[in-house]
Write an enzyme that holds these catalytic residues in place. Structure first.
Site, PDB file in Angstrom:
ATOM      1  N   SER A  77      10.865  -0.163   7.842  1.00 56.61           N
ATOM      2  CA  SER A  77      10.339  -1.150   8.908  1.00 56.61           C
ATOM      3  C   SER A  77      11.176  -1.884   9.517  1.00 56.61           C
ATOM      4  O   SER A  77      10.988  -2.575  10.739  1.00 56.61           O
ATOM      5  CB  SER A  77       9.165  -1.966   8.078  1.00 56.61           C
ATOM      6  OG  SER A  77       9.918  -2.661   7.022  1.00 56.61           O
ATOM      7  N   HIS A 100       4.199   2.767   6.631  1.00 62.92           N
ATOM      8  CA  HIS A 100       4.514   2.442   8.084  1.00 62.92           C
ATOM      9  C   HIS A 100       4.284   3.759   8.976  1.00 62.92           C
ATOM     10  O   HIS A 100       4.230   3.797  10.105  1.00 62.92           O
ATOM     11  CB  HIS A 100       5.718   1.768   8.359  1.00 62.92           C
ATOM     12  CG  HIS A 100       6.020   0.723   7.935  1.00 62.92           C
ATOM     13  ND1 HIS A 100       5.584  -0.556   8.181  1.00 62.92           N
ATOM     14  CD2 HIS A 100       6.706   0.542   6.782  1.00 62.92           C
ATOM     15  CE1 HIS A 100       5.938  -1.478   7.503  1.00 62.92           C
ATOM     16  NE2 HIS A 100       6.802  -1.040   6.681  1.00 62.92           N
ATOM     17  N   LYS A 122      -2.160  -1.651   7.547  1.00 59.92           N
ATOM     18  CA  LYS A 122      -1.333  -1.182   8.808  1.00 59.92           C
ATOM     19  C   LYS A 122      -2.128  -0.209   9.633  1.00 59.92           C
ATOM     20  O   LYS A 122      -2.995  -0.467  10.264  1.00 59.92           O
ATOM     21  CB  LYS A 122       0.103  -0.535   8.257  1.00 59.92           C
ATOM     22  CG  LYS A 122       0.842  -1.681   7.476  1.00 59.92           C
ATOM     23  CD  LYS A 122       1.968  -1.401   6.952  1.00 59.92           C
ATOM     24  CE  LYS A 122       3.085  -2.284   6.588  1.00 59.92           C
ATOM     25  NZ  LYS A 122       2.345  -3.128   5.304  1.00 59.92           N
TER      26      LYS A 122
END
Length: 321
Positions: free
Chosen positions: A189, A217, A248
């Site tokens: 990230s 992610h 997310k």
């Protein structure tokens, strides 16, 4: 003993180092992502745009997801009633785990209260159950993965970030019969770089190591069905344990692992982080609506990638002015 003073001094140290954290008081506005109402200390309100949200696709406000959670709360209430070991598993959680296993083409999946907890619990439990296991961990792994490695009490070996040659060199130094676990992320990230998954799987198979990938992610964001970078690269079958988040890309909360049935059952049966924690409430578990929507619809992923391309194209021009 001045206990209060000790804690005040600790916080003052953070202030002096300019590391003290101040939280913004926000109300997200459903249906107007990424808008929110900000309130200052005097309770004055103004509308702002949130540029740092990790609700990448806006699924936290998607009508299908909101409606599913509202319906579930009306039918089943808002509490789980206890741990799954004592109070049983609510039906939406069973369906969610089946949906996640299908997403990653694994035999089973297990849901935790957060992505941090799923990493900590899964890595530490899997390593502890492997006699004399050695864990190979990427240098830039997330804090939750580092915590899981430490919690296991097993030997750890750090390989340079995304450096497959270094990983191979370290693997070659170990007894081939010794259990090995390689832990890495698909997308890191901080820098946004992507792991060479195939190149990591090759020495893993050569030296008999299990592979554990954090797709936090990437899930929802990449691959034909939102299964992450491993799905996009056609490599999910070569990964032993896939870890992900329901936040997310999927826009809600919780974490999970997907693997073969034996691994999932072992973690379910041995991980204290799972056994002794109250289960997620039924309405939060109804995030399955988000997963199923993204499995069958690539529109959000397409729009996200379009915006990313536009940003990359425009930013250099602005930087030169």
């Amino acid at each position: 003993m001045d206990y209060r003073g000790i804690f005040e001094d600790a916080v003052d140290t953070l202030r002096a180092e300019k590391r003290y954290r101040v939280f913004a008081d926000l109300e997200r506005v459903a249906g107007h992502f990424p808008k929110a109402i900000y309130r200052d200390d005097a309770d004055n309100a103004r509308e702002i745009t949130i540029w740092c949200s990790n609700d990448y696709l806006g699924m936290g406000q998607h009508q299908k997801v909101v409606a599913a959670m509202q319906e579930t709360a009306g039918k089943l209430g808002v509490g789980a009633g206890g741990t799954r070991n004592i109070s049983g598993t609510n039906r939406p959680l069973v369906e969610l785990e089946r949906s996640l296993a299908d997403l990653h083409r694994k035999e089973a999946a297990l849901v935790f209260t957060s992505g941090f907890v799923s990493n900590e619990a899964a890595i530490s439990t899997i390593a502890r159950l492997l006699p004399d296991c050695v864990i190979f961990s990427d240098q830039l792994n997330h804090a939750s993965m580092i915590r899981g490695v430490r919690q296991s009490g097993m030997q750890k070996v750090i390989f340079r970030h995304n450096d497959v040659a270094h990983l191979r060199e370290l693997l070659a130094q170990m007894d081939r019969k010794r259990p090995k676990l390689i832990c890495f992320e698909s997308i890191y990230s901080m820098d946004g770089d992507i792991a060479p998954i195939k190149e990591i799987c090759d020495p893993a198979e050569e030296f008999g190591a299990l592979t554990y990938i954090d797709e936090v992610h990437a899930v929802g964001m990449y691959g034909p069905c939102g299964g992450g970078i491993a799905e996009r690269e056609g490599l999910m079958e070569r990964i032993d344990i896939i870890e992900g988040t329901l936040a997310k890309g999927f826009g809600t909360m919780g974490g999970y692992i997907a693997a073969n049935r034996a691994i999932v059952d072992a973690v379910r049966s041995y991980a204290p982080e799972f056994i002794f924690t109250t289960a997620l409430p039924p309405l939060y578990v109804q995030r399955r609506a988000s997963i199923e929507h993204l499995k069958g619809n690539g529109q959000e992923r397409m729009l996200h990638q379009r915006q990313a391309r536009l940003t990359k194209a425009i930013w250099p021009m602005r930087a030169c002015r």
